[in-house]
Design a protein around this motif. Structure first.
Motif: not given
Length: 212
Positions: A189-206
């Motif tokens: 769960l801790v790893c999943a939460i970290l991965a979730f917050f890391m997705t904010f670094r991905l672009p909003k558009v392709r």
């Protein structure tokens, strides 16, 4: 998680190996189906929001696993495993596409290879770390228990062999296994939460294709 859910099903819930295998089936099934559908619609939704959705479902699935106990219904296992499969199926193809379209054509092979290498390395480290956590917890629980201190751990991974030692010993062993596996699920769960917050670094558009 695919290594520990069958252990939980057999050692804690008292399921047969066949039943434990069926409980793991939704992970592969929904992961594959969602990846196929998600890959064909990858240009529709934002990479960030798609991976946020996938990682969010992964967090929910891991949280459900943590809440499952010895008296829980099988439905919760199937639900958790299904959500984890859908979450990975939504997110993984997007990671690959974003990576490949973020570099020049001449670097795409290297980028793909690095992604595969890091994925394999992460899985290896995850198995080692969670396996160590689980083993230390089980060994400590058996050594501290008056009922379990004289027994080996191996027979208690299956309810068929564990039942030979009496109801009290079997119940204590099931609780020890449940506690150890819950530590693993908490780590997941801790790893999943970290991965979730890391997705904010991905672009909003392709990202645009570097060749265009």
């Amino acid at each position: 998680m695919s290594a520990y859910i069958p252990i939980f099903a057999q050692g804690v819930l008292g399921k047969s190996p066949t039943e434990a295998g069926f409980m793991l089936m939704p992970l592969s099934l929904f992961w594959t189906l969602t990846a196929i559908v998600g890959g064909r619609t990858i240009g529709i939704a934002s990479p960030r929001y798609r991976t946020m959705t996938g990682m969010g479902l992964l967090v929910i699935g891991m949280a459900i696993l943590i809440g499952i106990g010895r008296e829980s219904s099988d439905v919760f296992i199937y639900l958790a495993v299904s959500l984890i499969g859908i979450g990975f199926g939504l997110a993984q193809p997007v990671f690959m596409v974003v990576l490949q379209t973020s570099v020049d054509w001449s670097l795409r092979g290297s980028a793909t290879a690095v992604n595969s290498f890091l994925s394999t390395t992460g899985q290896t480290l995850g198995v080692a770390i969670f396996g160590t956590l689980f083993n230390v917890s089980i060994i400590q629980a058996f050594s501290d228990s008056k009922l379990l201190s004289g027994y080996s751990i191996d027979p208690f991974f299956q309810s068929g062999t564990a039942s030979r030692y009496g109801a009290d010993v079997q119940s204590a062993a099931e609780q020890a296994l449940a506690n150890g596996l819950h530590l693993v699920f908490i780590g997941g769960l801790v790893c999943a939460i970290l991965a979730f917050f890391m997705t904010f670094r991905l672009p909003k558009v392709r990202p645009e294709d570097p060749t265009n």
